[in-house]
Design an enzyme around this catalytic site. Structure first.
Site, PDB file in Angstrom:
ATOM      1  N   LYS A 141      10.882   4.829  -4.365  1.00 34.20           N
ATOM      2  CA  LYS A 141       9.682   5.131  -3.581  1.00 34.20           C
ATOM      3  C   LYS A 141       9.494   4.104  -2.464  1.00 34.20           C
ATOM      4  O   LYS A 141       9.282   4.452  -1.300  1.00 34.20           O
ATOM      5  CB  LYS A 141       8.462   5.174  -4.497  1.00 34.20           C
ATOM      6  CG  LYS A 141       7.174   5.552  -3.791  1.00 34.20           C
ATOM      7  CD  LYS A 141       6.040   5.718  -4.788  1.00 34.20           C
ATOM      8  CE  LYS A 141       4.751   6.093  -4.097  1.00 34.20           C
ATOM      9  NZ  LYS A 141       3.645   6.324  -5.060  1.00 34.20           N
TER      10      LYS A 141
ATOM     11  N   GLU B 144      16.211  -3.604  -8.810  1.00 38.56           N
ATOM     12  CA  GLU B 144      17.302  -3.044  -9.608  1.00 38.56           C
ATOM     13  C   GLU B 144      18.034  -1.942  -8.857  1.00 38.56           C
ATOM     14  O   GLU B 144      19.267  -1.863  -8.860  1.00 38.56           O
ATOM     15  CB  GLU B 144      16.758  -2.492 -10.931  1.00 38.56           C
ATOM     16  CG  GLU B 144      16.134  -3.516 -11.839  1.00 38.56           C
ATOM     17  CD  GLU B 144      14.632  -3.661 -11.642  1.00 38.56           C
ATOM     18  OE1 GLU B 144      13.950  -4.109 -12.570  1.00 38.56           O
ATOM     19  OE2 GLU B 144      14.139  -3.325 -10.528  1.00 38.56           O
TER      20      GLU B 144
ATOM     21  N   GLY C  92       5.599   7.477  -9.365  1.00 35.59           N
ATOM     22  CA  GLY C  92       6.958   7.500  -9.866  1.00 35.59           C
ATOM     23  C   GLY C  92       7.154   8.343 -11.109  1.00 35.59           C
ATOM     24  O   GLY C  92       8.096   9.136 -11.208  1.00 35.59           O
ATOM     25  N   ARG C  93       6.247   8.212 -12.078  1.00 36.85           N
ATOM     26  CA  ARG C  93       6.411   8.938 -13.346  1.00 36.85           C
ATOM     27  C   ARG C  93       6.092  10.429 -13.208  1.00 36.85           C
ATOM     28  O   ARG C  93       6.296  11.193 -14.145  1.00 36.85           O
ATOM     29  CB  ARG C  93       5.557   8.296 -14.422  1.00 36.85           C
ATOM     30  CG  ARG C  93       4.072   8.164 -14.095  1.00 36.85           C
ATOM     31  CD  ARG C  93       3.401   7.194 -15.060  1.00 36.85           C
ATOM     32  NE  ARG C  93       2.012   6.928 -14.764  1.00 36.85           N
ATOM     33  CZ  ARG C  93       1.593   6.034 -13.876  1.00 36.85           C
ATOM     34  NH1 ARG C  93       2.475   5.366 -13.136  1.00 36.85           N
ATOM     35  NH2 ARG C  93       0.298   5.810 -13.684  1.00 36.85           N
TER      36      ARG C  93
ATOM     37  N   GLU D 110       2.298   4.155 -19.330  1.00 39.03           N
ATOM     38  CA  GLU D 110       2.042   3.597 -18.005  1.00 39.03           C
ATOM     39  C   GLU D 110       0.734   4.139 -17.444  1.00 39.03           C
ATOM     40  O   GLU D 110       0.055   3.469 -16.663  1.00 39.03           O
ATOM     41  CB  GLU D 110       3.205   3.923 -17.069  1.00 39.03           C
ATOM     42  CG  GLU D 110       3.298   3.004 -15.855  1.00 39.03           C
ATOM     43  CD  GLU D 110       4.620   3.136 -15.128  1.00 39.03           C
ATOM     44  OE1 GLU D 110       4.659   3.838 -14.095  1.00 39.03           O
ATOM     45  OE2 GLU D 110       5.610   2.545 -15.589  1.00 39.03           O
TER      46      GLU D 110
ATOM     47  N   HIS E 187      16.174  10.623 -41.398  1.00 39.31           N
ATOM     48  CA  HIS E 187      16.994   9.737 -42.215  1.00 39.31           C
ATOM     49  C   HIS E 187      16.731   8.268 -41.905  1.00 39.31           C
ATOM     50  O   HIS E 187      17.527   7.404 -42.277  1.00 39.31           O
ATOM     51  CB  HIS E 187      18.474  10.082 -42.013  1.00 39.31           C
ATOM     52  CG  HIS E 187      18.833  11.434 -42.540  1.00 39.31           C
ATOM     53  ND1 HIS E 187      19.277  11.641 -43.817  1.00 39.31           N
ATOM     54  CD2 HIS E 187      18.762  12.656 -41.960  1.00 39.31           C
ATOM     55  CE1 HIS E 187      19.496  12.939 -44.006  1.00 39.31           C
ATOM     56  NE2 HIS E 187      19.186  13.572 -42.885  1.00 39.31           N
TER      57      HIS E 187
ATOM     58  N   LYS F 286       7.785  -7.822 -12.196  1.00 39.13           N
ATOM     59  CA  LYS F 286       8.687  -7.734 -11.037  1.00 39.13           C
ATOM     60  C   LYS F 286       8.465  -8.913 -10.101  1.00 39.13           C
ATOM     61  O   LYS F 286       9.416  -9.521  -9.593  1.00 39.13           O
ATOM     62  CB  LYS F 286       8.440  -6.434 -10.277  1.00 39.13           C
ATOM     63  CG  LYS F 286       8.820  -5.158 -11.009  1.00 39.13           C
ATOM     64  CD  LYS F 286       8.512  -3.960 -10.117  1.00 39.13           C
ATOM     65  CE  LYS F 286       8.830  -2.644 -10.776  1.00 39.13           C
ATOM     66  NZ  LYS F 286       8.512  -1.495  -9.900  1.00 39.13           N
TER      67      LYS F 286
END
Length: 510
Positions: A193, A199, A253-254, A339, A371, A482
């Site tokens: 964005k 990263e 973003g999400r 978030e 399990h 960040k």
């Protein structure tokens, strides 16, 4: 009394309710089952009688949810701290914004991504070569959403094109994504964005170096594309204007997979499949905007989740998807919900009324969870409501599918009814039951059903935020780490404590 306080009071009236005793109430059965946009939702396995449910609906009425949804869909400012709209519904239906410039910009962006998706299908897309490998580089919403949807709809992917995703700074992540790839037939998508995300840019530079090493500088431009809200920074990175796909600041973003940030889906699955995904989400949008409160599926799920978290004080929820294709659903919902709802202040900057925010979300593939963590779910001291996600697939006769779905049905019943212990090990084998669960059923794992499921959870989060009184569209907690990482990398350790200084030395960062 705040809505959240009201929910807590309602939960107090349900303290002695025995869930198993409620399941023969036909009126309650009807009230707590929902169908919309190709999805079925069963909320009957909750510690809540019909009067309690009606009381929750009464609390919801005071929130004027329909008016708030209308504001969201109209592109009004709903993110107060950043003074932005939340435009993810408009990304799948620009007509919601009418004649507003933002709607026209979204339509133009969709036309541009659509043309590129068609170009990717041509045999000369990459400087005379076809696309055989797509590598999506992003992180957070620029990775989790597209990665989850691509995995879920892998059966619909374009023939001959393999799409992979990179988010981690560990070099192995990019190495794995490029393993076996031919540089001439590889398309790199950089999704950011801000186009400043550390990263993403570091991995993009490494991918660029990989191309240059094999094809030279002239091989880069035809093999890179980007989606961003900051086209200028993408141009500074060296990308061609025709390969830069914008989306607005108002798309978080999400929530961004519906926008140009979902470019990997539109090109990797194909335009037709992506359109079907959008259509399913639009169907849920239509439902949440028009269905009566008592029959509104996203509102109902939000009410139950607020009841369990704020009313009953349960701090987490397990998402058990009985489908390998939906393995990443829990991770996707972790970001969407935690978030959005992981806040300690209300929208005005004051403390939350009852010191509650959304729950911790966790989970995975249901058959695997049985399990491992289901022991804790059945007999542990803490209760965590479970969301079961089922795919009916009525047309299939595979014994494995039948066994898979039988296990899902059995686990919901076991959480409700438990078991009476017998013999010398009675104390060990007894299972109390009375533990809450909800069940979603999709007839098939189609693009439409998946789109509806994701839109449902987006709207559910929006309604939950109204109950808590918080802003679900900012994420200041994400930004702090960040910022500190950038300081460490620049050598600025002023203000860091002793353990942080020692660790940077141990890791060779000083």
């Amino acid at each position: 009394m705040t809505p959240e306080t009201g929910v807590k009071a309602i939960a107090g009236t349900q303290a002695d309710v025995q869930m198993a005793d409620l399941l023969d109430d036909k009126a309650r059965d009807e009230a707590l089952q929902f169908e919309a946009a190709g999805l079925y939702l069963d909320l009957r396995r909750q510690k809540l009688d019909l009067d309690g449910w009606r009381a929750l609906l009464k609390q919801a009425e005071g929130l004027k949810i329909d008016a708030q949804i209308a504001r969201l869909f109209a592109g009004e400012i709903v993110n107060g701290t950043e003074q932005r709209p939340a435009l993810h519904p408009a990304c799948r239906n620009a007509a919601l914004l009418g004649d507003a410039p933002a709607g026209a910009a979204l339509s133009e962006a969709r036309q541009k991504t659509r043309a590129f998706a068609e170009q990717v299908g041509r045999p000369d897309c990459l400087d005379g070569h076809p696309v055989r490998r797509i590598v999506n580089i992003g992180i957070g919403g620029s990775d989790l959403g597209p990665r989850f949807v691509y995995d879920a709809l892998k059966a619909f992917r374009r023939v001959g094109i393999d799409t992979r995703f990179v988010s981690n700074l560990d070099p192995a992540d990019l190495d794995d994504a490029l393993e076996g790839a031919d540089a001439e037939t590889t398309l790199i998508l950089v999704i950011s964005k801000s186009f400043t995300t550390q990263e993403t840019l570091m991995n993009a530079r490494a991918a660029r170096a990989w191309i240059v090493e094999r094809l030279g500088e002239e091989g880069v431009a035809p093999r890179f594309a980007a989606a961003t809200a900051c086209p200028d920074k993408a141009r500074e990175f060296g990308l061609e204007e025709a390969r830069i796909f914008p989306f607005p600041d108002g798309v978080g973003g999400r929530y961004s997979l519906w926008s140009a940030a979902g470019l990997a889906l539109e090109v990797g699955l194909g335009a037709e499949v992506f359109d079907r995904l959008l259509a399913g989400a639009r169907a849920m949008d239509e439902h949440v905007a028009t269905a009566p409160l008592a029959r509104n599926m996203p509102v109902a799920k939000a009410l139950i989740d607020v009841f369990n978290r704020a009313g009953r004080g349960l701090p987490s929820r397990c998402v058990a998807a009985y489908s390998s294709r939906l393995e990443r659903l829990a991770s996707y919902l972790q970001q969407l919900e935690m978030e959005s709802l992981g806040k300690s202040v209300n929208a005005e900057g004051g403390p939350l009324a009852e010191s509650h925010c959304g729950p911790l979300v966790w989970g995975g593939r249901g058959s695997d969870l049985q399990h491992s963590v289901f022991q804790w779910l059945h007999q542990g001291l803490d209760e965590a409501p479970v969301d079961f996600i089922a795919i009916a697939d009525h047309g299939r006769t595979d014994e494995r599918v039948r066994a898979l779905n039988a296990n899902l049905a059995a686990q919901g019943a076991a959480l409700t009814h438990g078991r009476v212990g017998e013999g010398e090990l009675a104390a060990h084998t007894a299972i109390a039951g009375g533990r809450a669960s909800a069940t979603f059923v999709m007839e098939t794992l189609s693009p439409e059903a998946l789109g509806a499921l994701l839109a449902l959870h987006e709207h559910k989060v929006f309604v939950e935020a109204l109950f808590y009184g918080l802003n679900p569209f900012d994420q200041w907690g994400v930004e702090l780490g960040k910022s500190l990482a950038r300081s460490i990398l620049s050598g600025d350790m002023a203000g860091f404590d002793g353990p942080a200084r020692d660790l940077t030395h141990r890791l060779g960062l000083d």
